[in-house]
Every structure is written in structure tokens, then in C-alpha cells.
Design an enzyme around this catalytic site. Structure first.
Site, short mmCIF file in Angstrom:
data_model
loop_
_atom_site.label_atom_id
_atom_site.label_comp_id
_atom_site.label_asym_id
_atom_site.label_seq_id
_atom_site.Cartn_x
_atom_site.Cartn_y
_atom_site.Cartn_z
N LYS A 81 7.19 -13.05 4.42
CA LYS A 81 6.91 -13.05 2.99
C LYS A 81 6.98 -14.50 2.54
O LYS A 81 8.05 -15.10 2.50
CB LYS A 81 7.93 -12.19 2.25
CG LYS A 81 7.58 -11.93 0.80
CD LYS A 81 8.59 -10.96 0.19
CE LYS A 81 8.23 -10.60 -1.23
NZ LYS A 81 9.22 -9.66 -1.83
N LYS A 135 2.69 -11.11 3.79
CA LYS A 135 2.50 -11.13 2.34
C LYS A 135 2.64 -12.55 1.83
O LYS A 135 3.65 -13.21 2.14
CB LYS A 135 3.54 -10.21 1.69
CG LYS A 135 3.43 -10.07 0.18
CD LYS A 135 4.50 -9.12 -0.36
CE LYS A 135 4.36 -8.95 -1.86
NZ LYS A 135 5.40 -8.05 -2.42
N SER A 161 -0.99 -9.19 -6.05
CA SER A 161 -1.57 -9.12 -7.40
C SER A 161 -2.42 -10.33 -7.75
O SER A 161 -3.45 -10.20 -8.41
CB SER A 161 -0.45 -8.96 -8.42
OG SER A 161 0.50 -10.01 -8.32
#
Length: 212
Positions: A81, A135, A161
Site C-alpha cells: 500500500k 494499492k 478513488s
């Protein structure tokens, strides 16, 4: 059913872990994450996905799930991440953007450091991760490929997003063909070796594929 095991929607400071002074407390956070994972398994989760990036969390969750009788509940590790500028719209949606004290760079992966990403993923695999998450997605296709080639486990990309918003906003302004770019980006994840994709386009692409 896959559930995100995370604390940031519930903290007053917007961080993914317990904050004491200016320090994220790793072990205390992991203990709470383990408790949450068991609760989610009890609620019917088939896979839990810890996303807070604390050290040792995968092994601790596996041990706690097994002890509670949930040996068949899988763990999707957010193995890599990255500290990224693409999370903005999500943080706005859960109202943590204005709360966040400092940033999350100290416990997320540096976007320039591919070696650290692979090293962190290796630790999660050793601790018992069943599948691996990258991510954000599009800026890290190389990491998706390297993880699939290195570990051979199912690899997932999270089209976050900010990635979604850029495509949506550009399409609304007539700069791009939104449907075409949506499919092109999703196919790039597949080319990079991903076995699955988490995306805000899920419903749209499902309808599009059903008609093709």
C-alpha cells in the site's frame, strides 16, 4: 464476502493505527486489528483484508482466526500500500482528509521503492497471506507483475478513488472516451498479471461485459 480490516474510519486523527503522541503504536494496533478480523469472520466474512500496514499483522491475524475456529477464512494482504496522492477522494468521502495529522508515509511504502514493496510482500507471504493486494493500481503495474512472478499467489489491484475520479472527470469534460479508457485501464491490470481488480467501475464494467 471480503471485508476491509482498518481503523482509519474510526480514529479522531485519520491514521490507520493507534496514535500516542506522534507515534503509531504497531503492536497495540495489531491487537485491535486481530479483534476486528475475528468479529468480521463471525459476521460472515470469507476473506479479511487488513489494510493498515502494521508489521506482523498477517501472522497475528492468522493465529487469532485459527484459534477462534476460522481456519477457512482467507487473508488478503494489502502487501504493498503505497504512500500516494491518489487516495484523496476516498478520504474526503469518509471525512478523514481534514482530520489527518501529518501523513502516512512512515508506515506506507514509498512510491519510489519497489524493493521495499517486494520485501514487505515476502514477509506477508511467510506469515500466511493467501493473496496479495497492490494499492493504488495503475501507477504500480510493475509491482503487480513482479509480485505475481515472484510469489505465484493470487494478486489483486485496487483502482483507487483518485484513479476513478480522473477518468470520470476527464470523460465528463469530453477529453477522453470514458468507457474505452475504463476498459483499457482494467485490461492493463490483467496484462500485468492480476487475478482480480477492485474498482469503482465494477457495476458499469459488469453490465458492459454482460452485453458483449
Amino acid at each position: 464476502m471480503i471485508t476491509d480490516v482498518a481503523l482509519d474510519p474510526f480514529t479522531s486523527h485519520g491514521h490507520d493505527g493507534i496514535l500516542i503522541g506522534d507515534e503509531i503504536v504497531n503492536d497495540g494496533t495489531v491487537d485491535h486489528i486481530c479483534e476486528a478480523a475475528v468479529l468480521q469472520a463471525e459476521a460472515g466474512a470469507d476473506i479479511v483484508a487488513p489494510s493498515e500496514m502494521m508489521d506482523g499483522r498477517i501472522g497475528a491475524i492468522r493465529e487469532r482466526l485459527d484459534a477462534a475456529g476460522f481456519q477457512n477464512v482467507g487473508i488478503m494482504s494489502y502487501a504493498t500500500k503505497f504512500s500516494s496522492g491518489f487516495y484523496g477522494p476516498y478520504r474526503e468521502a469518509i471525512a478523514t482528509k481534514g482530520l489527518l495529522k501529518g501523513d502516512k508515509a512512515s508506515y506506507y511504502v514509498d512510491s519510489a521503492n519497489g524493493t521495499e514493496a517486494l520485501r514487505d510482500a515476502a514477509l506477508d507471504v511467510e506469515e500466511g497471506a493467501d493473496m496479495l493486494m497492490v494499492k493504488p493500481g495503475l501507477p504500480y503495474l510493475d509491482i503487480c507483475w513482479r509480485m505475481k512472478e515472484t510469489f505465484g499467489l493470487p494478486v489483486f489491484a485496487y483502482q483507487v478513488s483518485g484513479e476513478y475520479a480522473m477518468i470520470r472527470m476527464a470523460a465528463e469534460r469530453g477529453a477522453i472516451d470514458g468507457d474505452r479508457v475504463m476498459m483499457e485501464t482494467l485490461l492493463s491490470f490483467k496484462r500485468a498479471g492480476c487475478d482480480g481488480i477492485l474498482t469503482y467501475f465494477a457495476m458499469e464494467v459488469a453490465e458492459k461485459l454482460a452485453k458483449s
